[in-house]
Design a protein around this motif. Structure first.
Motif, PDB file in Angstrom:
ATOM      1  N   PRO A 258       0.834  -1.209   0.000  1.00 32.21           N
ATOM      2  CA  PRO A 258       0.000   0.000   0.000  1.00 32.21           C
ATOM      3  C   PRO A 258       0.868   1.258   0.000  1.00 32.21           C
ATOM      4  N   LEU A 259       0.424   2.243  -0.738  1.00 29.55           N
ATOM      5  CA  LEU A 259       1.069   3.557  -0.734  1.00 29.55           C
ATOM      6  C   LEU A 259       0.009   4.602  -0.434  1.00 29.55           C
ATOM      7  N   GLU A 260       0.354   5.557   0.382  1.00 30.16           N
ATOM      8  CA  GLU A 260      -0.518   6.702   0.637  1.00 30.16           C
ATOM      9  C   GLU A 260       0.260   7.926   0.190  1.00 30.16           C
ATOM     10  N   LEU A 261      -0.119   8.486  -0.947  1.00 26.97           N
ATOM     11  CA  LEU A 261       0.629   9.577  -1.556  1.00 26.97           C
ATOM     12  C   LEU A 261      -0.193  10.857  -1.561  1.00 26.97           C
ATOM     13  N   SER A 262       0.495  11.961  -1.723  1.00 27.13           N
ATOM     14  CA  SER A 262      -0.201  13.243  -1.808  1.00 27.13           C
ATOM     15  C   SER A 262       0.354  14.029  -2.985  1.00 27.13           C
ATOM     16  N   GLY A 263      -0.405  15.023  -3.363  1.00 26.38           N
ATOM     17  CA  GLY A 263      -0.002  15.857  -4.482  1.00 26.38           C
ATOM     18  C   GLY A 263      -1.052  15.844  -5.562  1.00 26.38           C
ATOM     19  N   ASP A 264      -0.725  16.494  -6.669  1.00 25.45           N
ATOM     20  CA  ASP A 264      -1.658  16.492  -7.786  1.00 25.45           C
ATOM     21  C   ASP A 264      -1.520  15.189  -8.568  1.00 25.45           C
ATOM     22  N   ARG A 265      -2.346  15.042  -9.573  1.00 24.40           N
ATOM     23  CA  ARG A 265      -2.396  13.811 -10.366  1.00 24.40           C
ATOM     24  C   ARG A 265      -1.027  13.419 -10.924  1.00 24.40           C
ATOM     25  N   ALA A 266      -0.334  14.360 -11.541  1.00 31.17           N
ATOM     26  CA  ALA A 266       0.971  14.066 -12.137  1.00 31.17           C
ATOM     27  C   ALA A 266       1.988  13.660 -11.080  1.00 31.17           C
ATOM     28  N   THR A 267       1.968  14.338  -9.951  1.00 33.89           N
ATOM     29  CA  THR A 267       2.905  14.034  -8.864  1.00 33.89           C
ATOM     30  C   THR A 267       2.670  12.632  -8.324  1.00 33.89           C
ATOM     31  N   ILE A 268       1.407  12.270  -8.130  1.00 37.45           N
ATOM     32  CA  ILE A 268       1.073  10.938  -7.612  1.00 37.45           C
ATOM     33  C   ILE A 268       1.510   9.866  -8.600  1.00 37.45           C
ATOM     34  N   ARG A 269       1.228  10.057  -9.880  1.00 39.13           N
ATOM     35  CA  ARG A 269       1.592   9.056 -10.881  1.00 39.13           C
ATOM     36  C   ARG A 269       3.109   8.864 -10.950  1.00 39.13           C
ATOM     37  N   LYS A 270       3.858   9.952 -10.915  1.00 39.00           N
ATOM     38  CA  LYS A 270       5.329   9.852 -10.935  1.00 39.00           C
ATOM     39  C   LYS A 270       5.844   9.166  -9.674  1.00 39.00           C
ATOM     40  N   ALA A 271       5.233   9.476  -8.545  1.00 38.82           N
ATOM     41  CA  ALA A 271       5.652   8.858  -7.282  1.00 38.82           C
ATOM     42  C   ALA A 271       5.394   7.354  -7.290  1.00 38.82           C
ATOM     43  N   VAL A 272       4.292   6.936  -7.896  1.00 39.01           N
ATOM     44  CA  VAL A 272       3.990   5.501  -7.975  1.00 39.01           C
ATOM     45  C   VAL A 272       5.069   4.784  -8.783  1.00 39.01           C
ATOM     46  N   VAL A 273       5.495   5.389  -9.891  1.00 38.31           N
ATOM     47  CA  VAL A 273       6.561   4.790 -10.700  1.00 38.31           C
ATOM     48  C   VAL A 273       7.833   4.653  -9.863  1.00 38.31           C
ATOM     49  N   SER A 274       8.234   5.721  -9.207  1.00 38.52           N
ATOM     50  CA  SER A 274       9.446   5.694  -8.379  1.00 38.52           C
ATOM     51  C   SER A 274       9.351   4.660  -7.270  1.00 38.52           C
ATOM     52  N   GLU A 275       8.240   4.656  -6.561  1.00 44.26           N
ATOM     53  CA  GLU A 275       8.059   3.720  -5.445  1.00 44.26           C
ATOM     54  C   GLU A 275       8.013   2.275  -5.934  1.00 44.26           C
ATOM     55  N   SER A 276       7.415   2.033  -7.088  1.00 50.87           N
ATOM     56  CA  SER A 276       7.358   0.681  -7.651  1.00 50.87           C
ATOM     57  C   SER A 276       8.752   0.146  -7.923  1.00 50.87           C
ATOM     58  N   LEU A 277       9.612   0.989  -8.479  1.00 46.32           N
ATOM     59  CA  LEU A 277      10.991   0.584  -8.753  1.00 46.32           C
ATOM     60  C   LEU A 277      11.752   0.314  -7.464  1.00 46.32           C
ATOM     61  N   VAL A 278      11.534   1.130  -6.455  1.00 46.66           N
ATOM     62  CA  VAL A 278      12.177   0.933  -5.157  1.00 46.66           C
ATOM     63  C   VAL A 278      11.732  -0.398  -4.553  1.00 46.66           C
ATOM     64  N   LEU A 279      10.426  -0.667  -4.592  1.00 43.96           N
ATOM     65  CA  LEU A 279       9.908  -1.915  -4.022  1.00 43.96           C
ATOM     66  C   LEU A 279      10.489  -3.131  -4.736  1.00 43.96           C
ATOM     67  N   LEU A 280      10.533  -3.093  -6.063  1.00 51.12           N
ATOM     68  CA  LEU A 280      11.089  -4.222  -6.804  1.00 51.12           C
ATOM     69  C   LEU A 280      12.571  -4.382  -6.511  1.00 51.12           C
ATOM     70  N   ARG A 281      13.303  -3.280  -6.472  1.00 52.72           N
ATOM     71  CA  ARG A 281      14.747  -3.333  -6.167  1.00 52.72           C
ATOM     72  C   ARG A 281      14.974  -3.955  -4.786  1.00 52.72           C
ATOM     73  N   GLU A 282      14.199  -3.530  -3.794  1.00 46.81           N
ATOM     74  CA  GLU A 282      14.340  -4.071  -2.432  1.00 46.81           C
ATOM     75  C   GLU A 282      14.010  -5.555  -2.385  1.00 46.81           C
ATOM     76  N   LEU A 283      12.983  -5.948  -3.090  1.00 48.24           N
ATOM     77  CA  LEU A 283      12.597  -7.361  -3.120  1.00 48.24           C
ATOM     78  C   LEU A 283      13.685  -8.193  -3.801  1.00 48.24           C
ATOM     79  N   MET A 284      14.263  -7.671  -4.859  1.00 47.10           N
ATOM     80  CA  MET A 284      15.342  -8.369  -5.559  1.00 47.10           C
ATOM     81  C   MET A 284      16.566  -8.532  -4.663  1.00 47.10           C
ATOM     82  N   ARG A 285      16.855  -7.542  -3.875  1.00 45.22           N
ATOM     83  CA  ARG A 285      18.021  -7.610  -2.972  1.00 45.22           C
ATOM     84  C   ARG A 285      17.841  -8.671  -1.910  1.00 45.22           C
ATOM     85  N   ARG A 286      16.580  -8.908  -1.500  1.00 41.04           N
ATOM     86  CA  ARG A 286      16.303  -9.910  -0.463  1.00 41.04           C
ATOM     87  C   ARG A 286      16.306 -11.326  -1.003  1.00 41.04           C
ATOM     88  N   GLU A 287      16.119 -11.465  -2.306  1.00 44.11           N
ATOM     89  CA  GLU A 287      16.028 -12.807  -2.904  1.00 44.11           C
ATOM     90  C   GLU A 287      17.386 -13.440  -3.037  1.00 44.11           C
TER      91      GLU A 287
END
Length: 162
Positions: A133-162
């Motif tokens: 879950p993510l709880e983000l703030s900002g306008d539409r463009a800011t939220i969409r960009k943040a989701v992309v960034s956070e998705s990459l961070v989550l995948l990177r972290e999961l890959m490091r644990r594997e």
């Protein structure tokens, strides 16, 4: 715009893993971020923009009852999107090793009873299927960009644990 993360793409390639992307609120931004990285063709099978809720069911196999009962902004929807895209974007009958999905509310108005900024990122790696879950703030463009960034961070972290 700088490439997503050459380190993440290199790590996926080094491990011989492929990734498929299913997006709703990010509308293709996440797969574009992956593809903007040199070497991405070795690991990215493709992306599905399932912006309309019905596409989540018909293309990605998300349970219709789940969508009817809870709407598209739900952790289980993110999990099922991530699982479904692995199969939908199989190459030569081989599902992608990793499915990653985004679903949520970018605004300007709430959706499915969820406030703006409520987002779920799904990641499926084999039998390990998670929703973040993510709880983000900002306008539409800011939220969409943040989701992309956070998705990459989550995948990177999961890959490091594997």
């Amino acid at each position: 715009m700088p490439p997503a993360d050459t380190g993440l793409i290199a790590l996926l390639a080094e491990r011989g893993l492929t990734v498929a992307v299913a997006e709703s609120l990010t509308g293709g931004l996440l797969v574009a971020e992956f593809i903007g990285t040199p070497g991405a063709s070795a690991v990215v099978t493709g992306g599905v923009v399932a912006y309309n809720t019905a596409i989540k069911h018909s293309v990605l196999g998300v349970d219709a009852d789940l969508l009817r009962e809870h709407g598209a902004v739900h952790p289980e929807v993110a999990r099922q999107m991530a699982t479904g895209v692995r199969l939908a974007l199989a190459v030569d009958g081989r599902p992608a090793d990793i499915g990653i999905s985004t679903t949520g509310v970018a605004g300007p108005a709430p959706q499915d009873g969820q406030p703006v900024g409520t987002v779920f990122v799904g990641i499926a790696m084999g039998d390990d299927v998670r929703s973040y879950p993510l709880e983000l703030s900002g306008d539409r463009a800011t939220i969409r960009k943040a989701v992309v960034s956070e998705s990459l961070v989550l995948l990177r972290e999961l890959m490091r644990r594997e």
